[in-house]
Design a protein around this motif. Structure first.
Motif, mmCIF file in Angstrom:
data_model
loop_
_atom_site.group_PDB
_atom_site.id
_atom_site.type_symbol
_atom_site.label_atom_id
_atom_site.label_comp_id
_atom_site.label_asym_id
_atom_site.label_seq_id
_atom_site.Cartn_x
_atom_site.Cartn_y
_atom_site.Cartn_z
ATOM 1 N N MET A 156 0.831 -1.193 0.000
ATOM 2 C CA MET A 156 0.000 0.000 0.000
ATOM 3 C C MET A 156 0.873 1.254 0.000
ATOM 4 O O MET A 156 0.630 2.182 -0.763
ATOM 5 N N GLU A 157 1.890 1.271 0.839
ATOM 6 C CA GLU A 157 2.782 2.423 0.894
ATOM 7 C C GLU A 157 3.493 2.635 -0.435
ATOM 8 O O GLU A 157 3.682 3.771 -0.870
ATOM 9 N N SER A 158 3.845 1.550 -1.091
ATOM 10 C CA SER A 158 4.496 1.651 -2.393
ATOM 11 C C SER A 158 3.547 2.258 -3.432
ATOM 12 O O SER A 158 3.946 3.122 -4.215
ATOM 13 N N GLN B 242 -7.926 11.044 -1.310
ATOM 14 C CA GLN B 242 -7.596 9.868 -2.129
ATOM 15 C C GLN B 242 -6.731 8.881 -1.345
ATOM 16 O O GLN B 242 -6.949 7.671 -1.403
ATOM 17 N N ILE B 243 -5.753 9.393 -0.631
ATOM 18 C CA ILE B 243 -4.873 8.537 0.171
ATOM 19 C C ILE B 243 -5.684 7.820 1.240
ATOM 20 O O ILE B 243 -5.543 6.609 1.439
ATOM 21 N N PHE B 244 -6.546 8.560 1.924
ATOM 22 C CA PHE B 244 -7.383 7.975 2.976
ATOM 23 C C PHE B 244 -8.279 6.872 2.403
ATOM 24 O O PHE B 244 -8.375 5.779 2.974
ATOM 25 N N GLU B 245 -8.923 7.137 1.282
ATOM 26 C CA GLU B 245 -9.819 6.147 0.678
ATOM 27 C C GLU B 245 -9.056 4.901 0.235
ATOM 28 O O GLU B 245 -9.538 3.779 0.426
ATOM 29 N N GLU B 246 -7.873 5.084 -0.331
ATOM 30 C CA GLU B 246 -7.068 3.929 -0.752
ATOM 31 C C GLU B 246 -6.610 3.120 0.462
ATOM 32 O O GLU B 246 -6.596 1.890 0.427
ATOM 33 N N GLN B 247 -6.267 3.791 1.547
ATOM 34 C CA GLN B 247 -5.875 3.080 2.763
ATOM 35 C C GLN B 247 -7.047 2.252 3.288
ATOM 36 O O GLN B 247 -6.861 1.092 3.672
ATOM 37 N N MET B 248 -8.233 2.822 3.284
ATOM 38 C CA MET B 248 -9.420 2.099 3.752
ATOM 39 C C MET B 248 -9.705 0.892 2.863
ATOM 40 O O MET B 248 -9.984 -0.200 3.363
ATOM 41 N N ARG B 249 -9.642 1.072 1.548
ATOM 42 C CA ARG B 249 -9.873 -0.053 0.626
ATOM 43 C C ARG B 249 -8.844 -1.154 0.849
ATOM 44 O O ARG B 249 -9.171 -2.340 0.866
ATOM 45 N N SER B 250 -7.605 -0.749 1.021
ATOM 46 C CA SER B 250 -6.520 -1.709 1.233
ATOM 47 C C SER B 250 -6.729 -2.487 2.524
ATOM 48 O O SER B 250 -6.565 -3.715 2.557
ATOM 49 N N GLU B 251 -7.065 -1.785 3.596
ATOM 50 C CA GLU B 251 -7.290 -2.447 4.884
ATOM 51 C C GLU B 251 -8.471 -3.408 4.804
ATOM 52 O O GLU B 251 -8.402 -4.524 5.327
ATOM 53 N N GLN B 252 -9.554 -2.995 4.151
ATOM 54 C CA GLN B 252 -10.726 -3.862 4.031
ATOM 55 C C GLN B 252 -10.404 -5.109 3.214
ATOM 56 O O GLN B 252 -10.833 -6.210 3.558
ATOM 57 N N ALA B 253 -9.657 -4.938 2.123
ATOM 58 C CA ALA B 253 -9.266 -6.094 1.307
ATOM 59 C C ALA B 253 -8.396 -7.049 2.118
ATOM 60 O O ALA B 253 -8.582 -8.275 2.064
ATOM 61 N N GLY C 268 3.894 8.057 -4.337
ATOM 62 C CA GLY C 268 3.879 9.245 -5.193
ATOM 63 C C GLY C 268 2.893 10.284 -4.687
ATOM 64 O O GLY C 268 3.215 11.480 -4.599
ATOM 65 N N GLN C 269 1.688 9.831 -4.340
ATOM 66 C CA GLN C 269 0.673 10.753 -3.830
ATOM 67 C C GLN C 269 1.091 11.332 -2.476
ATOM 68 O O GLN C 269 0.866 12.509 -2.204
ATOM 69 N N GLN C 270 1.694 10.506 -1.630
ATOM 70 C CA GLN C 270 2.127 10.989 -0.322
ATOM 71 C C GLN C 270 3.242 12.024 -0.457
ATOM 72 O O GLN C 270 3.255 13.028 0.262
ATOM 73 N N GLN C 271 4.166 11.792 -1.388
ATOM 74 C CA GLN C 271 5.243 12.759 -1.605
ATOM 75 C C GLN C 271 4.678 14.069 -2.149
ATOM 76 O O GLN C 271 5.100 15.152 -1.734
ATOM 77 N N GLU C 272 3.730 13.962 -3.079
ATOM 78 C CA GLU C 272 3.103 15.166 -3.621
ATOM 79 C C GLU C 272 2.370 15.934 -2.523
ATOM 80 O O GLU C 272 2.459 17.160 -2.434
ATOM 81 N N ALA C 273 1.639 15.219 -1.678
ATOM 82 C CA ALA C 273 0.910 15.862 -0.592
ATOM 83 C C ALA C 273 1.878 16.527 0.392
ATOM 84 O O ALA C 273 1.627 17.649 0.856
ATOM 85 N N GLN C 274 2.974 15.868 0.693
ATOM 86 C CA GLN C 274 3.962 16.443 1.606
ATOM 87 C C GLN C 274 4.566 17.712 0.996
ATOM 88 O O GLN C 274 4.715 18.730 1.682
#
Length: 167
Positions: free
Chosen positions: A47-49, A103-114, A53-59
């Motif tokens: 998930m972090e991988s 977007q990051i939050f939603e992807e984290q939630m989807r990843s955790e649920q999967a 890109g999105q996390q770096q852009e957000a930072q």
């Protein structure tokens, strides 16, 4: 007298057997067992991988927003046109930052649920193995134990080890 000795011995054995019966109750922090498993670590790394890109852009946007905010606060003598341009840039970057954060939050939630959907059957098998191995009749979460006169066996690490072996 022999009857009294026999009764005393039976009573003593019965008293010694009580702690053994209390071992029928054990503690399991299933969240910790699951989250410290190898599969959870791999899932988090993947998930972090995907999100790096999105996390770096957000930072980067966060840092730019801080700099813009400082310029706006310190720039009391800026011409109106420049101030308006800075405000507009601040709003655009702020919108993009919020969009990325969502977007990051939603992807984290989807990843955790999967991960949880995939891991749940394995967790159930691991817990069942530990219950059978230790003859546990009552399994409680650590947060659910208000008081115990004895140290209850904590089966969390053992469940994690079994989870790792099931992958």
């Amino acid at each position: 007298m022999r009857k009294f000795s026999a009764i005393l011995c039976l009573g003593l054995f019965g008293a010694l057997a009580l702690p053994a019966q209390a071992a029928d109750v054990a503690v399991l922090d299933w969240r910790q067992a699951l989250l410290t498993s190898d599969a959870a670590q791999r899932s988090m790394e993947q998930m972090e991988s995907r999100l790096s890109g999105q996390q770096q852009e957000a930072q980067s946007l966060g840092q730019e927003l801080q700099q813009l905010q400082q310029r706006l606060q310190q720039g009391g003598s800026l011409p109106d046109a420049e101030r308006q341009a800075l405000l507009q840039e601040f709003q655009q970057k702020g919108s993009r930052f919020e969009q990325l954060r969502q977007q990051i939050f939603e992807e984290q939630m989807r990843s955790e649920q999967a991960f949880l959907r995939e891991a749940e059957p394995k967790l159930e098998r691991a817990v069942e193995q530990v219950i059978q191995r230790h003859g546990v009749q009552v399994l409680v979460e650590p947060q659910g134990v208000l008081h115990s006169e004895i140290d209850l066996p904590n089966l969390t690490r053992e469940v994690t080890e079994i989870l790792n072996s099931l992958n």
